[in-house]
Design a protein around this motif. Structure first.
Motif, PDB file in Angstrom:
ATOM      1  N   TRP A  62      -8.331 -19.665 -15.441  1.00  0.00           N
ATOM      2  CA  TRP A  62      -9.261 -19.542 -14.313  1.00  0.00           C
ATOM      3  C   TRP A  62      -8.579 -19.713 -12.969  1.00  0.00           C
ATOM      4  N   HIS A  63      -7.508 -20.492 -12.911  1.00  0.00           N
ATOM      5  CA  HIS A  63      -6.770 -20.631 -11.651  1.00  0.00           C
ATOM      6  C   HIS A  63      -6.101 -19.314 -11.282  1.00  0.00           C
ATOM      7  N   VAL A  64      -5.495 -18.700 -12.260  1.00  0.00           N
ATOM      8  CA  VAL A  64      -4.810 -17.426 -12.029  1.00  0.00           C
ATOM      9  C   VAL A  64      -5.832 -16.332 -11.740  1.00  0.00           C
ATOM     10  N   TRP A  65      -6.933 -16.345 -12.464  1.00  0.00           N
ATOM     11  CA  TRP A  65      -7.997 -15.358 -12.222  1.00  0.00           C
ATOM     12  C   TRP A  65      -8.508 -15.465 -10.784  1.00  0.00           C
ATOM     13  N   LEU A  66      -8.683 -16.697 -10.295  1.00  0.00           N
ATOM     14  CA  LEU A  66      -9.147 -16.886  -8.914  1.00  0.00           C
ATOM     15  C   LEU A  66      -8.124 -16.326  -7.926  1.00  0.00           C
ATOM     16  N   GLY A  67      -6.843 -16.582  -8.159  1.00  0.00           N
ATOM     17  CA  GLY A  67      -5.801 -16.014  -7.299  1.00  0.00           C
ATOM     18  C   GLY A  67      -5.825 -14.495  -7.314  1.00  0.00           C
ATOM     19  N   ALA A  68      -5.984 -13.923  -8.499  1.00  0.00           N
ATOM     20  CA  ALA A  68      -6.045 -12.462  -8.633  1.00  0.00           C
ATOM     21  C   ALA A  68      -7.266 -11.899  -7.907  1.00  0.00           C
ATOM     22  N   THR A  69      -8.397 -12.580  -8.038  1.00  0.00           N
ATOM     23  CA  THR A  69      -9.627 -12.132  -7.384  1.00  0.00           C
ATOM     24  C   THR A  69      -9.486 -12.171  -5.870  1.00  0.00           C
ATOM     25  N   ILE A  70      -8.930 -13.249  -5.351  1.00  0.00           N
ATOM     26  CA  ILE A  70      -8.751 -13.372  -3.900  1.00  0.00           C
ATOM     27  C   ILE A  70      -7.810 -12.281  -3.385  1.00  0.00           C
ATOM     28  N   GLY A  71      -6.709 -12.047  -4.091  1.00  0.00           N
ATOM     29  CA  GLY A  71      -5.775 -10.999  -3.674  1.00  0.00           C
ATOM     30  C   GLY A  71      -6.432  -9.629  -3.635  1.00  0.00           C
ATOM     31  N   ALA A  72      -7.188  -9.296  -4.675  1.00  0.00           N
ATOM     32  CA  ALA A  72      -7.871  -7.996  -4.732  1.00  0.00           C
ATOM     33  C   ALA A  72      -8.940  -7.893  -3.648  1.00  0.00           C
ATOM     34  N   PHE A  73      -9.684  -8.972  -3.430  1.00  0.00           N
ATOM     35  CA  PHE A  73     -10.743  -8.994  -2.419  1.00  0.00           C
ATOM     36  C   PHE A  73     -10.165  -8.790  -1.018  1.00  0.00           C
ATOM     37  N   VAL A  74      -9.143  -9.558  -0.684  1.00  0.00           N
ATOM     38  CA  VAL A  74      -8.569  -9.498   0.661  1.00  0.00           C
ATOM     39  C   VAL A  74      -7.942  -8.135   0.931  1.00  0.00           C
ATOM     40  N   SER A  75      -7.267  -7.563  -0.056  1.00  0.00           N
ATOM     41  CA  SER A  75      -6.631  -6.268   0.176  1.00  0.00           C
ATOM     42  C   SER A  75      -7.659  -5.174   0.455  1.00  0.00           C
ATOM     43  N   ALA A  76      -8.756  -5.169  -0.291  1.00  0.00           N
ATOM     44  CA  ALA A  76      -9.801  -4.166  -0.049  1.00  0.00           C
ATOM     45  C   ALA A  76     -10.441  -4.400   1.317  1.00  0.00           C
ATOM     46  N   ALA A 147     -20.197  -7.288  -0.580  1.00  0.00           N
ATOM     47  CA  ALA A 147     -20.861  -7.649  -1.843  1.00  0.00           C
ATOM     48  C   ALA A 147     -20.237  -6.875  -3.005  1.00  0.00           C
ATOM     49  N   ALA A 148     -20.067  -5.563  -2.820  1.00  0.00           N
ATOM     50  CA  ALA A 148     -19.445  -4.750  -3.866  1.00  0.00           C
ATOM     51  C   ALA A 148     -17.978  -5.134  -4.050  1.00  0.00           C
ATOM     52  N   ASN A 149     -17.309  -5.465  -2.964  1.00  0.00           N
ATOM     53  CA  ASN A 149     -15.903  -5.861  -3.015  1.00  0.00           C
ATOM     54  C   ASN A 149     -15.726  -7.145  -3.826  1.00  0.00           C
ATOM     55  N   MET A 150     -16.531  -8.158  -3.559  1.00  0.00           N
ATOM     56  CA  MET A 150     -16.389  -9.429  -4.280  1.00  0.00           C
ATOM     57  C   MET A 150     -16.731  -9.272  -5.763  1.00  0.00           C
ATOM     58  N   ALA A 151     -17.811  -8.569  -6.040  1.00  0.00           N
ATOM     59  CA  ALA A 151     -18.218  -8.375  -7.437  1.00  0.00           C
ATOM     60  C   ALA A 151     -17.148  -7.594  -8.204  1.00  0.00           C
ATOM     61  N   SER A 152     -16.642  -6.528  -7.596  1.00  0.00           N
ATOM     62  CA  SER A 152     -15.660  -5.706  -8.300  1.00  0.00           C
ATOM     63  C   SER A 152     -14.311  -6.406  -8.413  1.00  0.00           C
ATOM     64  N   ALA A 153     -13.904  -7.153  -7.401  1.00  0.00           N
ATOM     65  CA  ALA A 153     -12.638  -7.888  -7.467  1.00  0.00           C
ATOM     66  C   ALA A 153     -12.683  -8.921  -8.594  1.00  0.00           C
ATOM     67  N   SER A 154     -13.801  -9.602  -8.729  1.00  0.00           N
ATOM     68  CA  SER A 154     -13.955 -10.614  -9.782  1.00  0.00           C
ATOM     69  C   SER A 154     -13.904  -9.974 -11.170  1.00  0.00           C
ATOM     70  N   ALA A 155     -14.678  -8.916 -11.356  1.00  0.00           N
ATOM     71  CA  ALA A 155     -14.735  -8.256 -12.667  1.00  0.00           C
ATOM     72  C   ALA A 155     -13.412  -7.575 -13.011  1.00  0.00           C
ATOM     73  N   TRP A 156     -12.802  -6.915 -12.040  1.00  0.00           N
ATOM     74  CA  TRP A 156     -11.541  -6.213 -12.269  1.00  0.00           C
ATOM     75  C   TRP A 156     -10.424  -7.184 -12.634  1.00  0.00           C
ATOM     76  N   SER A 157     -10.331  -8.296 -11.915  1.00  0.00           N
ATOM     77  CA  SER A 157      -9.303  -9.296 -12.205  1.00  0.00           C
ATOM     78  C   SER A 157      -9.470  -9.850 -13.613  1.00  0.00           C
ATOM     79  N   PHE A 158     -10.707 -10.108 -13.982  1.00  0.00           N
ATOM     80  CA  PHE A 158     -10.978 -10.599 -15.333  1.00  0.00           C
ATOM     81  C   PHE A 158     -10.575  -9.555 -16.369  1.00  0.00           C
ATOM     82  N   ALA A 159     -10.945  -8.307 -16.122  1.00  0.00           N
ATOM     83  CA  ALA A 159     -10.635  -7.229 -17.072  1.00  0.00           C
ATOM     84  C   ALA A 159      -9.125  -7.025 -17.238  1.00  0.00           C
ATOM     85  N   LEU A 160      -8.354  -7.306 -16.213  1.00  0.00           N
ATOM     86  CA  LEU A 160      -6.900  -7.167 -16.313  1.00  0.00           C
ATOM     87  C   LEU A 160      -6.244  -8.329 -17.053  1.00  0.00           C
TER      88      LEU A 160
END
Length: 173
Positions: A62-76, A147-160
């Motif tokens: 979950w720590h790594v997932w949060l880092g991945a989510t933040i990175g994806a969110f900020v870049s978009a 809203a779409a960015n946060m939802a998709s960043a969270s789901a995408w990071s998890f899926a990866l």
């Protein structure tokens, strides 16, 4: 040097530096999702493998997932803001200037699906990098975009990350 020795060396390095894992994975997802970097340095395969390596090194998922989510969110978000500020001039900037077909595909996808394009586009290679830029160019309302960015960043990071982490957990039992 055997494959087992190499694997053990890599895992020991990861374990010794596990505090940096969320940051490193966040930077990787930032690069994978950013409008200009992603087209040059695609990292999806590496990120899937990272999920396995992190689980094998006993790093909390979950720590790594949060880092991945933040990175994806900020870049978009940054890509959106670039599109919002420069509008269609962004199409003339390298590497988009060399890939007009990519921009056309992203634009058609965005027009067809509207706000859902941001969420769905995150899961499709080249559109992941271009759609936030196009959303900014078309001035999609920021609230809908975020809203779409946060939802998709969270789901995408998890899926990866989850498939590799789950497989590693399964194989260690």
């Amino acid at each position: 040097m055997s494959l087992e020795t190499i694997t053990n060396t890599i895992l020991e390095f990861i374990r010794a530096n596990q505090g940096y894992a969320p940051l490193i994975v966040g930077l990787m997802t930032f690069g994978e999702s950013f409008a200009f970097i992603s087209l040059v340095l695609p990292m999806v395969t590496i990120l899937v493998a990272v999920g396995f390596a992190l689980a094998a090194a006993d790093i909390i998922f979950w720590h790594v997932w949060l880092g991945a989510t933040i990175g994806a969110f900020v870049s978009a978000w940054v890509s959106y803001e670039i599109g919002y500020k420069v509008k269609k001039r962004a199409y003339g900037i390298w590497p988009l200037s060399r890939k007009p077909d990519l921009v056309d595909k992203g634009e058609r996808f965005f027009q067809r699906f509207g706000p859902w394009a941001m969420f769905l586009g995150r899961f499709f290679g080249p559109t992941r990098a271009v759609l936030p830029l196009i959303a900014g160019i078309f001035m999609m309302p920021r609230v809908l975009f975020q809203a779409a960015n946060m939802a998709s960043a969270s789901a995408w990071s998890f899926a990866l990350l989850a498939p590799g982490a789950g497989l590693a957990h399964y194989l260690t039992w």
